[in-house]
Motif scaffolding. Structure first.
Motif: not given
Length: 304
Positions: A29-48
């Motif tokens: 229902r909100a693919p662009r918002t979900a894409i940003l969330l996916w990017q945030s999760l991926g970046l945070t997982w790597g750095l953490a």
């Protein structure tokens, strides 16, 4: 040790959230918002993940990850007087290795993609032609169905002669609008880190599912852009025609209009659209993504 524990917990939270997100359907229902969330999760997982290893290794310096690593590199001292110190050294090597891999793989994947696009553009210069009926689009004389774009500074949208015969004018307009959305929003850059992460962790089912989820969301985001310029049902029928005509696979480095694994989900979404996610919900998700993406770098900077 507290910083290492917090970063490790943050990496675990990101992994669990990513696993849950692969099953979520609000993302459609909100693919662009979900894409940003996916990017945030991926970046945070790597750095953490990297930060947890380095924070544990550099804990004796009591200066945090960034300052502790700088002090270690300047002093080149890492006393190993106890067996526990060897564990810290192993964590340091593992953290720096993971950092190198997560930086090098996207760069290597990007370089490989650029080379593939350059070769394909040279090939198109030899075999493709301009068609007055579809200005700005390169047409290849081939009976099979094909429609894709080559993003970049010299972006191109390519279709085959078979596509011109397969689709009606309204369906062709919808397909071209979809490809133009890929080019305009640079969806290739969105997909690049996830493809690189899959190369780094080919055995991980979570990484495979995450890549597939983001690929589907990218296609849905392009569908949403296309439906603003054309009839959604025409795009849906075009997708079905591609699915039943044995469409050619998309070349390396390009983005195609149809992927067999996602056609029916996209068609159902176009024909029976759901209510868009409320603006307040999207804002909360975006705010949470920003907070999440900044949390790991801040923990790197905090003193031990």
């Amino acid at each position: 040790m507290i910083a290492a524990a917090v970063l490790a917990a943050l990496a675990m939270i990101c992994a669990v959230a990513a696993w849950r997100l692969t099953f979520a359907r609000w993302t459609w229902r909100a693919p662009r918002t979900a894409i940003l969330l996916w990017q945030s999760l991926g970046l945070t997982w790597g750095l953490a993940s990297i930060g947890a290893l380095l924070a544990f290794a550099l804990d004796p310096y009591r200066r945090g990850v960034v300052h502790g690593l700088a002090e270690f590199l300047l002093s080149v001292e890492f006393g190993m007087r106890q067996p526990y110190d060897y564990l810290r050294l192993a964590a340091l090597v593992a953290g720096l290795s993971l950092l190198a891999v997560l930086v090098a793989l996207p760069l290597a994947a990007g370089a490989q993609t650029l080379r593939a696009r350059r070769r394909h553009r040279l090939l198109l210069a030899l075999v493709a032609r301009d068609e007055p009926a579809v200005p700005g689009v390169r047409v290849v004389d081939f009976p099979g169905a094909a429609a894709y774009c080559l993003p970049g500074l010299k972006s191109q949208v390519v279709i085959s002669d078979g596509t011109l015969h397969l689709l009606s004018s309204a369906e062709l307009e919808a397909v071209l609008a979809h490809e133009a959305a890929h080019v305009r929003e640079r969806h290739d850059l969105v997909l690049l880190p996830f493809a690189a992460l899959r190369r780094a962790l080919p055995w991980s089912k979570l990484v495979r599912d995450a890549q597939a989820s983001v690929e589907l969301l990218v296609e849905m985001a392009a569908d949403d852009r296309a439906r603003q310029r054309c009839c959604p049902r025409r795009l849906a029928t075009a997708l079905l025609r591609f699915g039943t005509s044995a469409a050619l696979p998309t070349p390396q480095g390009a983005l195609g209009v149809s992927a067999p694994s996602s056609v029916m989900a996209r068609v159902d979404r176009l024909v029976r659209p759901e209510v868009a996610l409320p603006a307040a919900h999207r804002f909360l998700i975006l705010a949470g993504s920003v907070v999440l993406a900044t949390s790991a770098p801040l923990l790197w900077l905090l003193p031990g």
